[in-house]
Design an enzyme around this catalytic site. Sequence first.
Site, short mmCIF file in Angstrom:
data_model
loop_
_atom_site.label_atom_id
_atom_site.label_comp_id
_atom_site.label_asym_id
_atom_site.label_seq_id
_atom_site.Cartn_x
_atom_site.Cartn_y
_atom_site.Cartn_z
N ASP A 7 43.03 35.57 50.23
CA ASP A 7 42.71 35.01 49.02
C ASP A 7 43.55 35.34 48.01
O ASP A 7 44.94 35.89 48.13
CB ASP A 7 41.03 36.59 48.53
CG ASP A 7 40.84 35.75 46.61
OD1 ASP A 7 40.59 34.70 46.77
OD2 ASP A 7 40.32 36.82 46.24
N GLU A 9 43.40 34.97 44.36
CA GLU A 9 43.09 36.07 42.36
C GLU A 9 42.24 36.97 43.22
O GLU A 9 41.49 37.45 44.16
CB GLU A 9 42.52 35.18 41.98
CG GLU A 9 43.12 33.62 41.15
CD GLU A 9 42.18 32.95 40.21
OE1 GLU A 9 41.76 33.08 39.38
OE2 GLU A 9 41.16 31.57 40.39
N GLU A 15 43.43 37.10 37.97
CA GLU A 15 42.35 36.09 37.73
C GLU A 15 42.92 35.27 36.80
O GLU A 15 42.72 35.90 34.85
CB GLU A 15 40.46 36.83 37.21
CG GLU A 15 40.33 37.80 38.33
CD GLU A 15 40.04 36.96 39.62
OE1 GLU A 15 39.26 35.94 39.59
OE2 GLU A 15 39.80 37.24 40.73
N ARG A 46 30.90 28.28 33.60
CA ARG A 46 32.47 28.77 33.38
C ARG A 46 32.49 26.82 32.14
O ARG A 46 33.19 27.04 31.35
CB ARG A 46 33.57 28.41 34.23
CG ARG A 46 33.54 29.93 35.47
CD ARG A 46 34.24 30.27 36.03
NE ARG A 46 35.07 31.43 36.59
CZ ARG A 46 35.48 31.56 37.29
NH1 ARG A 46 35.67 30.56 38.10
NH2 ARG A 46 35.75 33.09 37.75
N SER A 90 41.55 29.78 48.90
CA SER A 90 41.02 30.26 47.58
C SER A 90 40.05 28.87 47.22
O SER A 90 40.13 27.82 47.39
CB SER A 90 42.71 30.14 46.33
OG SER A 90 42.12 30.42 45.15
N ASP A 91 39.24 29.95 45.93
CA ASP A 91 38.37 28.25 45.37
C ASP A 91 39.51 28.35 44.32
O ASP A 91 38.29 27.82 43.08
CB ASP A 91 37.19 29.66 45.20
CG ASP A 91 36.49 29.38 46.07
OD1 ASP A 91 36.61 28.20 47.11
OD2 ASP A 91 35.17 30.98 46.57
#
Length: 211
Positions: A7, A9, A15, A46, A90-91
Amino acid sequence: MYIVCLDLEGVLVPEIWVTFAREHGIPALERTTRDEPDYGRLMDYRLAHLRRHGLGLRELQETIAHMRPFPGARAFLDELRSFTQAVILSDTFEEFARPLMEQLNWPTLLCNRLETAADGNNITGVHLRCPQTKLTTVRALQSAGYETIAAGDSYNDLDMLQAGKAGFLFRSTPAIRAAHPELPACDTYEELLAGIRRAMELPAPERKGEP
């Protein structure tokens, strides 16, 4: 043949959304995948807050431009890539990643893409590479002949951690650790490297000055 899936973040860099939230005084945007398991719901949340505050891609990129990886992250990646293949799953988004990847010595990153309005700043949605991006990618790597080892910190990492030969929770929350005692938890890059070496059945490296 192994490949380590990391991953981004929370593992290698802070983050992004939390950093942005604190810069702009929007506590609601501190919510991450450590808090919300449903990534689609989290991104809708978000984007709604961005619209409410009149903020967009430009402001996010300004925040990212002065972010730095965690201390030791680049050295960790350099050492990891000296004895195995590694990829960051990663997203995050292509529009966010470049300044951070440069500081990490350009590791391979597989992530998503943002959709923006004609002005290029107003974020209208997200384009995921594929459904269940991390698990789907791990399964694809396994189908190509790799044993996968993974490390992450959030709910959206659990599938890839559980799908391979070994998975590690790195600096995760007490709630996630308690819910998944089957996943070894570590808090330092040294611990994570040692765990990866054990999973690959490699000896511990000799350090300078040791006989």
